[in-house]
Write a protein that holds these residues in place. Structure first.
Motif, PDB file in Angstrom:
ATOM      1  N   THR A   8       0.853  -1.208   0.000  1.00 23.08           N
ATOM      2  CA  THR A   8       0.000   0.000   0.000  1.00 23.08           C
ATOM      3  C   THR A   8       0.878   1.244   0.000  1.00 23.08           C
ATOM      4  O   THR A   8       1.849   1.317   0.760  1.00 23.08           O
ATOM      5  CB  THR A   8      -0.896   0.006   1.264  1.00 23.08           C
ATOM      6  N   ASP A   9       0.533   2.181  -0.868  1.00 20.14           N
ATOM      7  CA  ASP A   9       1.235   3.481  -0.961  1.00 20.14           C
ATOM      8  C   ASP A   9       2.616   3.404  -1.595  1.00 20.14           C
ATOM      9  O   ASP A   9       3.261   4.429  -1.755  1.00 20.14           O
ATOM     10  CB  ASP A   9       1.351   4.184   0.402  1.00 20.14           C
ATOM     11  N   ARG A  10       3.108   2.198  -1.918  1.00 21.71           N
ATOM     12  CA  ARG A  10       4.399   2.149  -2.626  1.00 21.71           C
ATOM     13  C   ARG A  10       4.185   2.614  -4.067  1.00 21.71           C
ATOM     14  O   ARG A  10       3.092   2.478  -4.637  1.00 21.71           O
ATOM     15  CB  ARG A  10       4.995   0.748  -2.588  1.00 21.71           C
ATOM     16  N   ALA A  11       5.228   3.177  -4.642  1.00 20.98           N
ATOM     17  CA  ALA A  11       5.160   3.672  -6.019  1.00 20.98           C
ATOM     18  C   ALA A  11       5.784   2.638  -6.951  1.00 20.98           C
ATOM     19  O   ALA A  11       6.939   2.234  -6.758  1.00 20.98           O
ATOM     20  CB  ALA A  11       5.897   4.997  -6.127  1.00 20.98           C
ATOM     21  N   TYR A  30      -2.383  -2.076  -8.241  1.00 16.77           N
ATOM     22  CA  TYR A  30      -3.365  -1.045  -7.859  1.00 16.77           C
ATOM     23  C   TYR A  30      -4.284  -1.605  -6.766  1.00 16.77           C
ATOM     24  O   TYR A  30      -4.564  -0.928  -5.766  1.00 16.77           O
ATOM     25  CB  TYR A  30      -4.176  -0.596  -9.084  1.00 16.77           C
ATOM     26  N   GLY A  33      -3.189  -1.348  -3.345  1.00 17.32           N
ATOM     27  CA  GLY A  33      -3.120  -0.007  -2.750  1.00 17.32           C
ATOM     28  C   GLY A  33      -1.930   0.822  -3.211  1.00 17.32           C
ATOM     29  O   GLY A  33      -1.677   1.901  -2.668  1.00 17.32           O
ATOM     30  N   ALA A  34      -1.188   0.316  -4.196  1.00 18.90           N
ATOM     31  CA  ALA A  34       0.005   1.038  -4.662  1.00 18.90           C
ATOM     32  C   ALA A  34      -0.363   2.207  -5.586  1.00 18.90           C
ATOM     33  O   ALA A  34      -1.464   2.257  -6.141  1.00 18.90           O
ATOM     34  CB  ALA A  34       0.918   0.068  -5.421  1.00 18.90           C
ATOM     35  N   HIS A  35       0.591   3.137  -5.723  1.00 16.29           N
ATOM     36  CA  HIS A  35       0.540   4.134  -6.788  1.00 16.29           C
ATOM     37  C   HIS A  35       1.168   3.472  -8.009  1.00 16.29           C
ATOM     38  O   HIS A  35       2.318   3.009  -7.927  1.00 16.29           O
ATOM     39  CB  HIS A  35       1.332   5.387  -6.406  1.00 16.29           C
ATOM     40  N   ARG A  56      -4.918   6.652  -8.205  1.00 10.17           N
ATOM     41  CA  ARG A  56      -3.538   6.230  -7.929  1.00 10.17           C
ATOM     42  C   ARG A  56      -2.881   5.612  -9.159  1.00 10.17           C
ATOM     43  O   ARG A  56      -1.809   5.018  -9.062  1.00 10.17           O
ATOM     44  CB  ARG A  56      -3.499   5.233  -6.766  1.00 10.17           C
ATOM     45  N   HIS A  82       5.663  10.721  -5.311  1.00 14.74           N
ATOM     46  CA  HIS A  82       5.634   9.572  -4.402  1.00 14.74           C
ATOM     47  C   HIS A  82       6.938   8.776  -4.438  1.00 14.74           C
ATOM     48  O   HIS A  82       7.024   7.701  -3.855  1.00 14.74           O
ATOM     49  CB  HIS A  82       4.468   8.638  -4.752  1.00 14.74           C
TER      50      HIS A  82
END
Ligand code: NAD
Length: 251
Positions: A8-11, A30, A33-35, A56, A82
């Motif tokens: 999650t939130d990793r690019a 996606y 939760g990733a970018h 995202r 990010h």
């Protein structure tokens, strides 16, 4: 598909995200939760995929064989803000089944450019960004054709993919001190639209019959391996060529 909360939130940059395995990877990362940055030469398709995914997902049109275009694409990633944690080099392939004798130099150069030169260019651009990440990962998609000659294919493609496997080992060696892992996955024949246009049903049946697990691959077989390699559980796995091929190549 397994859930990896740390993703999650990793690019994540994925090349070849407009179709086949790359598209499936973009959707899967996606959903974790990733970018997700969708790199592809097919602007229309990545824009449409990104629009369906949500805010995202960032479509970035780029010809990855062009060094200036690659530099601009990574600058576009920087501007989003990010950083970069995972680089997945998935664009590749070939369009014609050929023998060495049949292959002209133009086809050789085009295939090597997409399948070996472009991964080098993209990994080189990704490295300084990944050095700023706490969990930097490179995942290069190679092929069973770079591991063994299992069916008629493209000699230039097989040679390029074997080259990427070795390039990945150099990356693992050089980037280990920065906490970055570099691994490759080597898919077996997978029924993406490109492969459907390339191989007959009989051909696919012949390939499946040689696989201990009795079938050709699905895109999810490879995407599961990518998610694992991007996860914290794979933090001590580097330099590996992971065969997602149902046992077709056993060493
Ligand atoms: N499908 C298989 O059977 C199979 C087997 C082994 C390995 N692989 C490897 O898996 C990867 C994906 O294969 P696939 O079958 O899903 O491919 P695909 O043809 O479905 O998708 C490849 C994507 O790369 C993009 N692309 C092509 N040239 C580009 C360029 N110059 N710049 C940017 N984007 C470009 C295409 O637009 C396309 O969206 C490739 O590296 C391929 O070699 C596939």
């Amino acid at each position: 598909m397994a859930i990896y909360p740390e993703i999650t939130d990793r690019a994540v940059v994925i090349t070849g995200a407009a179709a086949g395995i790359g598209e499936a990877a973009a959707v899967a990362f996606y959903q974790q939760g990733a970018h997700v940055f969708l790199f592809d030469i097919d602007r229309k398709r990545i824009e449409s995929i990104a629009a369906k995914l949500g805010d995202r997902a960032y479509p970035i049109a780029v010809d990855i064989t062009n060094p200036d275009a690659v530099a601009s694409a990574f600058e576009a990633v920087d501007r989003v803000g990010h950083g970069l944690d995972v680089f997945i080099n998935c664009a590749g392939g070939y369009q014609k089944l050929l023998t060495v004798e049949m292959m002209d130099l133009e086809e050789w150069d085009r295939t090597i450019s997409l399948n070996l030169r472009a991964p080098f260019l993209c990994c080189q651009a990704a490295i300084p960004r990944l050095k700023k990440s706490k969990a930097g990962r490179i995942i290069n998609v190679t092929s069973i054709s770079g591991r063994t000659v299992h069916a008629a294919s493209s000699p230039a493609y097989g040679a390029a993919k074997a080259g990427v496997t070795q390039l990945t080992r150099f990356l693992a060696y050089e980037l280990g001190p920065f906490g970055i892992t570099a691994n490759s996955i080597a898919p077996l024949t997978t029924l993406t639209p490109r492969v459907a246009a390339l191989r007959s049903t009989e051909d696919l049946g012949r390939i499946a019959a040689q696989v201990p697990l009795g079938r050709i691959a699905t895109v999810d077989d490879h995407v599961s391996a990518m998610l694992y390699l991007a996860s914290d559980g794979a933090a001590f796995v580097t330099g590996v060529a992971l065969d997602t091929n149902g046992g077709r190549v056993m060493m």
